[in-house]
Scaffold this active site. Structure first.
Site, mmCIF file in Angstrom:
data_model
loop_
_atom_site.group_PDB
_atom_site.id
_atom_site.type_symbol
_atom_site.label_atom_id
_atom_site.label_comp_id
_atom_site.label_asym_id
_atom_site.label_seq_id
_atom_site.Cartn_x
_atom_site.Cartn_y
_atom_site.Cartn_z
ATOM 1 N N SER A 1 43.625 22.983 34.122
ATOM 2 C CA SER A 1 44.401 22.902 35.359
ATOM 3 C C SER A 1 44.748 21.463 35.727
ATOM 4 C CB SER A 1 43.621 23.539 36.512
ATOM 5 O OG SER A 1 43.336 24.884 36.238
HETATM 6 N N1 SAH Z 1 39.158 26.036 34.876
HETATM 7 C C1 SAH Z 1 39.888 26.011 33.645
HETATM 8 C C2 SAH Z 1 41.144 26.832 33.760
HETATM 9 C C3 SAH Z 1 41.507 27.445 32.474
HETATM 10 S S1 SAH Z 1 42.890 28.541 32.571
HETATM 11 C C4 SAH Z 1 40.253 24.603 33.233
HETATM 12 O O1 SAH Z 1 40.663 23.810 34.079
HETATM 13 O O2 SAH Z 1 40.178 24.310 32.044
HETATM 14 C C5 SAH Z 1 42.126 30.039 33.096
HETATM 15 C C6 SAH Z 1 41.096 30.616 32.204
HETATM 16 O O3 SAH Z 1 40.735 31.892 32.745
HETATM 17 C C7 SAH Z 1 41.547 30.876 30.783
HETATM 18 O O4 SAH Z 1 40.686 30.230 29.890
HETATM 19 C C8 SAH Z 1 41.474 32.399 30.638
HETATM 20 O O5 SAH Z 1 41.116 32.837 29.351
HETATM 21 C C9 SAH Z 1 40.413 32.747 31.658
HETATM 22 N N2 SAH Z 1 40.431 34.138 32.136
HETATM 23 C C10 SAH Z 1 41.506 34.937 32.346
HETATM 24 N N3 SAH Z 1 41.122 36.136 32.797
HETATM 25 C C11 SAH Z 1 39.763 36.120 32.870
HETATM 26 C C12 SAH Z 1 38.770 37.067 33.275
HETATM 27 N N4 SAH Z 1 39.099 38.298 33.680
HETATM 28 N N5 SAH Z 1 37.471 36.697 33.237
HETATM 29 C C13 SAH Z 1 37.116 35.445 32.825
HETATM 30 N N6 SAH Z 1 38.004 34.506 32.420
HETATM 31 C C14 SAH Z 1 39.317 34.832 32.459
#
Ligand code: SAH
Length: 211
Positions: free
Chosen positions: A61
């Protein structure tokens, strides 16, 4: 990066209901080495204030959004926090600088495992990660002072509200995939009453699973 975050706070202050971010949040943003969480091919952009691809169609993000979600969660030193969507592990690390214990769930095994390794290498000892669907929260460790969801949900998963302590906060983007989502702050008061407000328009990758 810190100056860019401060500039975004100034632009959005009426919406986010803050004139500045808590110095503890800014200190965590300045301490965590973001370059260790980005793809080595994008090292030159590690401290630019925007999202970057991390593989598997997911992104790390934007720093301002990470700082804002942390701020809105109003976490304290002794706190216990759940993150849904570990991704790169960067938001996880920011939270680990500020609270006692962080739990983080990732649905894509490859990303969750890599983030776990990276967080261990840096030396965090107050983070537990697991692979799974965050819609169910983390029942065994609930309730939490705050829950942060870093992927956009079509609707707020009820289990995540259930797993908040009285006085706790859930920070979650809600809306259709990739566009016109609202970053929502859900507050549970001391009596368990729920209220919510929208802090900002955002664009997150979708929260998958939930079936
Ligand atoms: N906080 C992270 C954001 C990554 S993007 C960062 O800054 O790196 C969001 C993430 O949520 C992705 O890796 C995706 O695979 C995960 N995600 C999507 N749906 C999900 C779910 N139901 N449970 C857990 N993770 C999930």
């Amino acid at each position: 990066m810190l100056q860019d975050i401060e500039m975004q706070v100034r632009y959005t202050r009426a919406m986010i209901r803050r004139n500045a971010l808590n110095p503890r949040v800014m200190a965590a943003m300045s301490k965590v080495p973001r370059h260790k969480f980005v793809d080595p091919a994008m090292l030159d952009r590690a401290y630019y204030d925007g999202p970057l691809p991390i593989g598997c169609g997911q992104t790390i993000s934007q720093p301002f959004i990470v700082a804002l979600m942390t701020e809105l969660a109003e976490v304290e030193e002794g706190g216990k926090v759940l993150e849904v969507g570990t991704g790169s592990g960067y938001q996880t690390a920011i939270l680990a600088e500020l609270v006692q214990q962080v739990y983080s769930i990732e649905i894509i095994p490859e990303l969750g495992e890599q983030a776990c390794k990276c967080l261990q290498q840096i030396g965090y000892e107050n983070i537990e990660t697991r692979i799974g669907d965050g819609h169910a929260g983390w029942e065994e460790e609930a309730p939490f002072d705050a829950v942060l969801v870093t992927a956009a949900a079509e609707a707020i998963p009820p289990r995540l509200i259930e797993q908040l302590k009285p006085g706790g906060r859930l920070i979650i983007p809600v809306g259709p995939a990739y566009s016109h989502q609202d970053l929502i702050v859900v507050e549970k008061d001391g009596q368990g009453n729920i209220s919510q407000w929208t802090a900002l328009g955002v664009a997150f990758v979708p929260l998958t699973g939930g079936h």
